[in-house]
Design an enzyme around this catalytic site. Sequence first.
Site, PDB file in Angstrom:
ATOM      1  CG  ASP A 228      -8.841  39.051  -0.211  1.00 52.98           C
ATOM      2  OD1 ASP A 228      -8.546  39.697  -1.245  1.00 52.98           O
ATOM      3  OD2 ASP A 228      -8.653  39.490   0.937  1.00 52.98           O
ATOM      4  CG  HIS A 375     -13.397  36.949   1.226  1.00 48.01           C
ATOM      5  ND1 HIS A 375     -13.956  38.097   1.734  1.00 48.01           N
ATOM      6  CD2 HIS A 375     -12.164  36.836   1.788  1.00 48.01           C
ATOM      7  CE1 HIS A 375     -13.104  38.670   2.574  1.00 48.01           C
ATOM      8  NE2 HIS A 375     -12.010  37.925   2.626  1.00 48.01           N
TER       9      HIS A 375
END
Length: 396
Positions: A228, A375
């Site tokens: 992400d 992430h």
Amino acid sequence: MSWPRTAEYRPDNRAVTPFFRIFGHHRPQPAGDVRRMAEGQGLHRGEWKFLSRFVPLVLGAFLFDFLWRVGGFWGAVAGLLPGLFALLHLIAFGLGGKNPGIQWARWEFVLTLWSVWLLVFSGGSGVTWAAGLWVLFFLLNFLCNAALTWKVFMSMPPFLNGRFRFFLALAAHVPAFVLLLRYGMPGLLLGLAPIGIIWCCGTFLPNARLFGPMVSRVEGEGALITIDDGPHPEDTPAILDLLDARGAKAVFFVIGKNVKAYPELAREIVRRGHEIANHTMTHPAGSFWAAGAVRTRREITECSRVIEEVTGVKPRWFRAPVGHRNWFTHPVCKDLGMEVVAWNRRAFDTVRSDVAGIVQCLTQGVRDGDILLLHEGTKTGVGVLDGVLEELGKEE
């Protein structure tokens, strides 16, 4: 009542209120409206003539009542016209919207609140007739909106229809309003408690399906790595090199504003054979869960538009910031042909700094079809991916 709607539900008679959308018939298109029609901002002329008289009438009654209470009869007479002129202009700017439907919804909300207050709580007034007329018009629009909602409901599963969700959310609050009138604040809290519990579970539990279907596992062998918050000028190139070195593929849930800032990195993600997916335009992590229909649609559609313009790829997956969907996420994604994706393994790598511990949480007991949440743009992002790829390699 008039709520934001997608283009496929926009009536061709250009009305913004449900009553005129049903009973306004089809009017010839005035030549002067050609440009506004092209922008999706045209107005129904009959509706415009009616509202341009009815709204000032109700506002004038409200202002006359207020001035009478403050300065007596002659004060109301003297101040009505200049006050109404100023009030119309102030409210027009204060309650303006980007399209007539949004603007009308705001006007309707304010005037309905005043009308209900005057009829129920003020103890009577000489202008209750105006409040009664407005409430009657509101109820007519409510019934017409219910009819339009039912028409759409019959052609689409209700949990995927934004209009139905507006209607359902409004209807769900009716018992709370009744309990408020009957029992005061304790009654209101009692009525809102079930709504709050359902809302919180549907929003904050990553794989909850209360608001619509969720992808939390995938088919095939091995785990799916999802990353992400990119693209990131430092992490993305390093991550792509790590994936290439291991012969692995990942899904990058990118933020639209980052794609605009680093378009070459977004194109490189696609060029190297990875999937690029939608993670909203601005990543409003602290507020997306409470976003309304208009903001939700804007965040998702603008991100998809930017991704497609930059990479030529139309995203097929969407993930909400922090995984917090809201009530309108699924209808928007359905309109855009996207699935909402969650995960079933995470290690809070945005707040933890121990790479070994994060990797262990993500990979210990991992099974085929698991979706791993990582992430980029963090201090540990590249190290975590390196460790995850190494552990997954051992599993093979």
